[in-house]
Design a protein around this motif. Structure first.
Motif, PDB file in Angstrom:
ATOM      1  N   LEU A 318      -1.865  13.459  92.694  1.00  0.00           N
ATOM      2  CA  LEU A 318      -2.542  12.184  92.450  1.00  0.00           C
ATOM      3  C   LEU A 318      -1.806  11.366  91.394  1.00  0.00           C
ATOM      4  CD1 LEU A 318      -6.305  13.284  92.422  1.00  0.00           C
ATOM      5  CD2 LEU A 318      -5.050  12.169  94.278  1.00  0.00           C
ATOM      6  N   ASN A 319      -1.364  12.025  90.333  1.00  0.00           N
ATOM      7  CA  ASN A 319      -0.632  11.317  89.280  1.00  0.00           C
ATOM      8  C   ASN A 319       0.692  10.772  89.798  1.00  0.00           C
ATOM      9  OD1 ASN A 319      -2.701  11.917  87.512  1.00  0.00           O
ATOM     10  ND2 ASN A 319      -1.615  13.571  86.475  1.00  0.00           N
ATOM     11  N   HIS A 320       1.402  11.579  90.586  1.00  0.00           N
ATOM     12  CA  HIS A 320       2.692  11.131  91.118  1.00  0.00           C
ATOM     13  C   HIS A 320       2.520   9.943  92.060  1.00  0.00           C
ATOM     14  CE1 HIS A 320       4.496  15.379  90.299  1.00  0.00           C
ATOM     15  NE2 HIS A 320       4.575  14.590  89.248  1.00  0.00           N
ATOM     16  N   ILE A 321       1.477   9.987  92.882  1.00  0.00           N
ATOM     17  CA  ILE A 321       1.209   8.863  93.786  1.00  0.00           C
ATOM     18  C   ILE A 321       0.905   7.606  92.983  1.00  0.00           C
ATOM     19  CG2 ILE A 321      -0.440   7.960  95.480  1.00  0.00           C
ATOM     20  CD1 ILE A 321      -0.684  10.862  96.538  1.00  0.00           C
ATOM     21  N   ALA A 322       0.064   7.749  91.959  1.00  0.00           N
ATOM     22  CA  ALA A 322      -0.295   6.588  91.135  1.00  0.00           C
ATOM     23  C   ALA A 322       0.922   6.028  90.414  1.00  0.00           C
ATOM     24  CB  ALA A 322      -1.380   6.976  90.128  1.00  0.00           C
ATOM     25  N   ILE A 323       1.789   6.896  89.924  1.00  0.00           N
ATOM     26  CA  ILE A 323       3.012   6.432  89.257  1.00  0.00           C
ATOM     27  C   ILE A 323       3.855   5.598  90.214  1.00  0.00           C
ATOM     28  CG2 ILE A 323       5.236   7.205  88.327  1.00  0.00           C
ATOM     29  CD1 ILE A 323       3.678   9.620  87.133  1.00  0.00           C
ATOM     30  N   SER A 324       4.055   6.123  91.419  1.00  0.00           N
ATOM     31  CA  SER A 324       4.857   5.405  92.413  1.00  0.00           C
ATOM     32  C   SER A 324       4.224   4.066  92.769  1.00  0.00           C
ATOM     33  CB  SER A 324       5.013   6.274  93.664  1.00  0.00           C
ATOM     34  OG  SER A 324       5.708   5.582  94.675  1.00  0.00           O
ATOM     35  N   GLU A 325       2.910   4.072  92.961  1.00  0.00           N
ATOM     36  CA  GLU A 325       2.218   2.836  93.334  1.00  0.00           C
ATOM     37  C   GLU A 325       2.268   1.803  92.213  1.00  0.00           C
ATOM     38  OE1 GLU A 325      -1.139   4.528  96.475  1.00  0.00           O
ATOM     39  OE2 GLU A 325      -1.610   4.407  94.337  1.00  0.00           O
ATOM     40  N   LEU A 326       2.065   2.243  90.981  1.00  0.00           N
ATOM     41  CA  LEU A 326       2.074   1.304  89.859  1.00  0.00           C
ATOM     42  C   LEU A 326       3.473   0.741  89.624  1.00  0.00           C
ATOM     43  CD1 LEU A 326      -0.306   3.174  87.391  1.00  0.00           C
ATOM     44  CD2 LEU A 326      -0.808   1.101  88.701  1.00  0.00           C
ATOM     45  N   GLN A 327       4.481   1.566  89.827  1.00  0.00           N
ATOM     46  CA  GLN A 327       5.847   1.059  89.706  1.00  0.00           C
ATOM     47  C   GLN A 327       6.122  -0.002  90.771  1.00  0.00           C
ATOM     48  OE1 GLN A 327       7.916   4.844  89.891  1.00  0.00           O
ATOM     49  NE2 GLN A 327       8.241   4.886  87.667  1.00  0.00           N
TER      50      GLN A 327
END
Length: 572
Positions: A318-327
C-alpha cells in the motif's frame, strides 16, 4: 474521471459533503492519516495559543534511571502534574500486551497539587495500573515500555559524545512506547463529564494526549540524564532536530476497535466535521502560493512513506503504491491544479488513486487553510443520545433503513463467512477479544457489536407488522429491538451515520477501525503487526516543550545530516 463526491446535504450544513457510503467505508477509514483536526494537533495549537508551560518539579532518579519524576503543567486556568514512576523490570517481563503486569514506566496526569500524601498514594497504586485504586483527581492513567534497542543505543552514543545512528532512529522513531493510556473514568479515575467545563481538556482525548506529550519530553530528559551519568563531561545532548524527530510509540490491539462501534454519534461527528472542512476547502480558489505549499507537503509525504519501516507485506505494498501515485500526481500537478480553479478539481482526479494516496492528499489540503479548518475543532464533541421521535411508525423506520442501511440489509447472514466471529470481553483485563462462531467458548457472552445483523433483524421484523404500527407499540411487543431501533433512527438522520462494516465477517479487518481512531488521535507511521494490532508513533516531528508553536508538522521525516550536525550541545 468520474468523481464519487456526490452531494450529500445535511440539515446541519448546506455544503456538499461526500456520501456516507464513501466516507464510512471501512477501507477508506483504514487509510486515514493524521490531519489538522487530529487531537494532538488541536492540543498543541491550544498549548501554543494559550502559552502553556511545562517544567520539572521533581527529579529523583537513581544513577540507573529508576525512581520518580514530576512535571508541572501550568495553563491560564489552573495547573496539573504528570507523575512518572520508572521501574526496574526484567527483559522477560517487558510485554506490550494488556495481560502484562510490569512496565518500564507508569504514569498519571493529576489535576491540582501533588503533596506528600498524594504522592504516596500514587506510588502505591499507579504502578499497579488496573489493579490499583486511584482518586478522581487522576485524569489519565497509563504505562509504557522502552524500545530497548533505541534506548541503549542513544544512551551509549550520547555518553560517548556521539549522535545516534540514523538507521536505528528511522526504524523505530521513539524511545518509549505506551501500551495503554486510560481516561474517561476507567478504573475509578476522573470521568469525561468532570472535564466538560474544563477549558484545558474539554475536547475529546485532550487530557490523554497531553500526558503522552509530556511523556515524550521525559523520554528525552531520561536518556540525557543517563548519558551524563555514564559519560560525564564527554556526554552530549541529542541534537534538537533529532529530539523533534523522536515521538512516543504506541501498541494498540483489539481493545480500541469497539469504541468506534459503541460511540456512533461521536464517530459520526468526527467524520462530519472533517468532511465539512474538506467541503469548505474544495470550494477555495487555487493560487500559485497554495499550489506551491501543496507541492511541498506532498513531497514530504512521499519521503515520509519511504521512511516507514513495517514488517507487514500488505502495508508495504500500500505504501509503495501510494508513493508511486503521489509522485505521478506531483509530476502532473501543474496540469491538474490550475490557478483560479477550485480544489475540488484535484479531489475529483484523486478518486482514481488508492485510498492511501487519497487520504494523504486530503490531509495536505487541510493544511492549506488553517483558519477555516481550525475553526471547526470545537465542534468535535457530540451528544451521544440515541432516541426515537414520538409518533414514528414502522413505515417511517423501514423507509429510513432502506435508504441509509442498504449496506447492512444486503448481507447474507446465512453464509458462514458473514457470521464467522463473535466478540466478547475478557474476565481478567476487561478487554475485547474475538472468537470463532461455533468453535470457541464464550459465545453466550458476546458483545452486541453486530450492528449490521441487528439492523437486518429489525428490518425483517418491521416488515411483518402493519406499516402504520407505532414504533412504541412495536417495541412494547418486541423490546429486544429497542436499542437498535433507537440507534438506526438516530444515525439514519445523522450526516455520516454508522461505519458500514459487518464486524462478524471472516474477511473483516479490525485494523481498519484501529487506524481510523488512531489517525483521529494524531498517530503516524502505521505499522501493522497482524490484522488485530499495530504500532504507531505520536508526536513525531512535534515541537519540543520549550518551543511550542501552532505551525504544521505534518508527515515527519528524518532530519538531514546537515540539519542536526549544526547543534552539538554538551552538558554544562
Amino acid at each position: 474521471m468520474v468523481s464519487t463526491m456526490n452531494a450529500h446535504y445535511s440539515s446541519r450544513n448546506l455544503l456538499a459533503l461526500r456520501a456516507p457510503n464513501v466516507v464510512m467505508d471501512p477501507h477508506k477509514l483504514g487509510a486515514m492519516h493524521q490531519h489538522r483536526l487530529s487531537f494532538v494537533r488541536s492540543l498543541i495549537r491550544r498549548m501554543a495559543n494559550q502559552q502553556w508551560h511545562i517544567k520539572v518539579t521533581l527529579w529523583e532518579l537513581s544513577s540507573q534511571g529508576f525512581g520518580t519524576v514530576i512535571y508541572r503543567l501550568i495553563t491560564p486556568s489552573q495547573y496539573y502534574h504528570l507523575v512518572i514512576f520508572s521501574n526496574a523490570i526484567n527483559d522477560e517481563d517487558r510485554n506490550d500486551r494488556v495481560i502484562a503486569e510490569k512496565w518500564d514506566i507508569t504514569f498519571a496526569l493529576i489535576q491540582g497539587a501533588v503533596d506528600n500524601n498524594c504522592l504516596h498514594q500514587l506510588r502505591n497504586n499507579v504502578p499497579l495500573q488496573e489493579a490499583g485504586r486511584n482518586k478522581n483527581n487522576v485524569l489519565v492513567l497509563a504505562r509504557a515500555n522502552k524500545s530497548v534497542r533505541v534506548f541503549n543505543h542513544l544512551v551509549d552514543r550520547l555518553a560517548n559524545g556521539q549522535q545516534p545512528d540514523h538507521d536505528m532512529l528511522v526504524n523505530v522513531g521513539y524511545i518509549l512506547r505506551t501500551t495503554a493510556v486510560y481516561g474517561n473514568g476507567k478504573f475509578g479515575i476522573a470521568d469525561f463529564e468532570l472535564l466538560a467545563d474544563n477549558p484545558d481538556f474539554n475536547l475529546s482525548f485532550s487530557a490523554q494526549m497531553c500526558a503522552v506529550y509530556i511523556l515524550r519530553q521525559f523520554s528525552l530528559d531520561w536518556v540525557h540524564f543517563l548519558a551524563k551519568q555514564q559519560g560525564g563531561k564527554t556526554a552530549v545532548r541529542l541534537s534538537r532536530p533529532l529530539q523533534r524527530y523522536l515521538g512516543i510509540g504506541n501498541a494498540t490491539g483489539l481493545g480500541m476497535a469497539p469504541y468506534l462501534i459503541c460511540h456512533p454519534r461521536i464517530i459520526d461527528q468526527w467524520m462530519f466535521v472533517r468532511e465539512t472542512a474538506i467541503a469548505i476547502i474544495s470550494t477555495k480558489t487555487i493560487t500559485l502560493a497554495t499550489n506551491r505549499q501543496l507541492t511541498t507537503l506532498l513531497r514530504r509525504a512521499v519521503i515520509h512513506l519511504q521512511q516507514i519501516v513495517t514488517i507487514d507485506n500488505h502495508q508495504q505494498r500500500l505504501n509503495h503504491i501510494a508513493i508511486s501515485e503521489l509522485q505521478h500526481v506531483l509530476s502532473q500537478l501543474s496540469a491538474v491544479v490550475i490557478p483560479h480553479q477550485y480544489w475540488q478539481t484535484l479531489l475529483h482526479h484523486s478518486q482514481s488513486l488508492s485510498e492511501e494516496a487519497q487520504e494523504i492528499i486530503i490531509a495536505c489540503l487541510l493544511e492549506l487553510y488553517p483558519k477555516q479548518t481550525d475553526n471547526l475543532e470545537h465542534q468535535m464533541n457530540a451528544d451521544e443520545t440515541l432516541a426515537l421521535i414520538s409518533g414514528t411508525t414502522a413505515s417511517d423506520l423501514t423507509a429510513l433503513l432502506e435508504q441509509r442501511y442498504q449496506w447492512a440489509l444486503k448481507i447474507d447472514f446465512e453464509q458462514p463467512d458473514n457470521n464467522y466471529w463473535f466478540w466478547y470481553r475478557s474476565a481478567d483485563k476487561e478487554e475485547p477479544r474475538i472468537g470463532i462462531h461455533g468453535d470457541d467458548l464464550g459465545e453466550e457472552k458476546q458483545l452486541p457489536l453486530d450492528i449490521a445483523r441487528q439492523t437486518q433483524a429489525l428490518y425483517l421484523a418491521l416488515k411483518q407488522v402493519s406499516p402504520h404500527t407505532k414504533i412504541a407499540t412495536f417495541l412494547l411487543q418486541q423490546p429486544h429491538f429497542r436499542t437498535i431501533a433507537r440507534r438506526t433512527w438516530t444515525l439514519g438522520h445523522s450526516p455520516m451515520g454508522d461505519i458500514q462494516i459487518n464486524i462478524l465477517s471472516r474477511r473483516v479487518l479490525p485494523i481498519h477501525l484501529l487506524r481510523c481512531k488512531l489517525a483521529m488521535l494524531g498517530a503516524t507511521k502505521f505499522d501493522p503487526r497482524s490484522d488485530r494490532w499495530l504500532r504507531v508513533t505520536f508526536y513525531q516531528g512535534a515541537p519540543l516543550i520549550d518551543e511550542i508553536h501552532a505551525n504544521e508538522w505534518l508527515f515527519p521525516i528524518l532530519p538531514t545530516a546537515k540539519s542536526h550536525s549544526e547543534i552539538k550541545e554538551r552538558h554544562s
